[in-house]
Motif scaffolding. Structure first.
Motif, PDB file in Angstrom:
ATOM      1  N   GLU A  57       0.847  -1.179   0.000  1.00 57.42           N
ATOM      2  CA  GLU A  57       0.000   0.000   0.000  1.00 57.42           C
ATOM      3  C   GLU A  57       0.892   1.242   0.000  1.00 57.42           C
ATOM      4  O   GLU A  57       1.853   1.328   0.725  1.00 57.42           O
ATOM      5  CB  GLU A  57      -0.880   0.022   1.234  1.00 57.42           C
ATOM      6  N   ALA A  61       1.518   4.757   1.312  1.00 56.92           N
ATOM      7  CA  ALA A  61       0.971   5.534   2.423  1.00 56.92           C
ATOM      8  C   ALA A  61       2.079   6.192   3.211  1.00 56.92           C
ATOM      9  O   ALA A  61       3.236   5.829   3.123  1.00 56.92           O
ATOM     10  CB  ALA A  61       0.185   4.604   3.354  1.00 56.92           C
ATOM     11  N   ILE A 119      -2.015   3.357  -8.327  1.00 56.64           N
ATOM     12  CA  ILE A 119      -1.942   4.057  -7.048  1.00 56.64           C
ATOM     13  C   ILE A 119      -2.192   5.548  -7.262  1.00 56.64           C
ATOM     14  O   ILE A 119      -1.574   6.176  -8.116  1.00 56.64           O
ATOM     15  CB  ILE A 119      -0.570   3.857  -6.382  1.00 56.64           C
ATOM     16  N   TYR A 161      -6.168   2.864  -2.177  1.00 58.01           N
ATOM     17  CA  TYR A 161      -5.178   3.639  -2.919  1.00 58.01           C
ATOM     18  C   TYR A 161      -5.510   3.740  -4.406  1.00 58.01           C
ATOM     19  O   TYR A 161      -4.743   4.311  -5.164  1.00 58.01           O
ATOM     20  CB  TYR A 161      -3.788   3.040  -2.709  1.00 58.01           C
TER      21      TYR A 161
END
Length: 291
Positions: A8, A10, A44, A239
């Motif tokens: 992910e 982040a 993303i 995402y």
């Protein structure tokens, strides 16, 4: 991430340097292009406030190549669309936040779902990251099915090749394992000694149930085949934009058994994105009757 993303993307990456302290040049145009490229490659969506994270993560790649301008790095990438550096670029911009039995309420639900199965159980971890999720699934299957779990298969995929390599090793720091109850630690891990002190390895009988594959959820073809009893795709869809989410959910549907379960992350809601699935509860979805 799910990491697919996972894998992910982040976080700020702990970077707090001021503009004046930076030794590399990242312009607004560069940042915009990076956002476009990671969206094209991995789906993303990088928000505006991720600029510091982008600088921190990709700075290592620039220094590796002896570059001082992000524009030169991006030009190098775009001149070589098949270069291995694209893999490093993507790996750098994905974050692998995971843990054993994360979102713990899902695992008893999986256990109950497969408990009476007589045929081979297959589960897909679609954002396997560094392996904690697929190994947790394998442990759950062993607890639920006993010796029948030997025939079960967990397919674990992610876009981040570095994370997958760590997952295949199945070696974790003891502080990652210590949060589990002592019974699970004894059943499912081998504690290291000597130079391996402070680490634990997933036991071979658990590791043998998991097959790791590289997979980009945006790729036109996926190197896996259904049907699955369950698909875990947790904390990765957040995402993606809604269009990408909808496309992925439509592709999940034919890979699930008619009574299969789709597990989502705690902050994800698919109810208003796709009519292929309906919410069963506790961020668990089943196929809609018309899917």
């Amino acid at each position: 991430m799910n990491s697919h993303v996972s894998h992910e993307a982040a976080g700020q990456g702990g970077w707090s340097a001021s503009m004046a302290e930076r030794d590399l040049v990242l312009t607004e145009k560069d940042f915009t292009r990076i956002r476009e490229l990671i969206y094209q490659r991995a789906g993303i969506v990088l928000a505006e406030h991720k600029r510091e994270m982008v600088y921190s993560r990709l700075a290592k790649r620039l220094r590796h190549h002896g570059l001082t301008h992000f524009s030169d790095y991006l030009a190098r990438l775009e001149r070589q669309p098949e270069a291995r550096e694209w893999e490093a670029f993507t790996n750098a911009l994905t974050t692998n936040l995971t843990a054993f039995f994360r979102e713990a309420h899902h695992f008893p639900l999986l256990s109950k779902h497969v408990a009476e199965r007589r045929d081979t159980v297959r589960v897909w971890s679609a954002a396997a990251s560094t392996g904690e999720e697929p190994y947790s699934i394998a442990m759950t299957l062993r607890e639920a099915l006993g010796s029948r779990a030997e025939q079960c298969k967990v397919v674990a995929t992610d876009i981040d090749s570095d994370a997958l390599n760590r997952a295949r090793d199945g070696i974790y720091a003891m502080d990652q394992v210590a949060k589990l109850d002592e019974g699970r630690i004894k059943r499912f891990f081998q504690k290291g000694s000597g130079r391996r002190a402070g680490f634990a390895r997933v036991r071979p009988e658990v590791a043998s149930m998991v097959e790791f594959k590289s997979l980009n959820l945006l790729a036109p073809g996926w190197p896996i085949e259904g049907p699955f009893d369950a698909i875990f795709c947790r904390n990765v869809m957040i995402y993606f934009d809604k269009t990408t989410q909808a496309k992925i959910l439509q592709r999940f549907a034919p890979l699930l058994k008619p009574d299969g379960l789709l597990f989502a992350g705690h902050s994800e809601n698919f109810s208003y994105i796709s009519d292929a699935f309906r919410l069963r509860g506790q961020t668990v979805y089943t196929l809609s009757p018309r899917a």
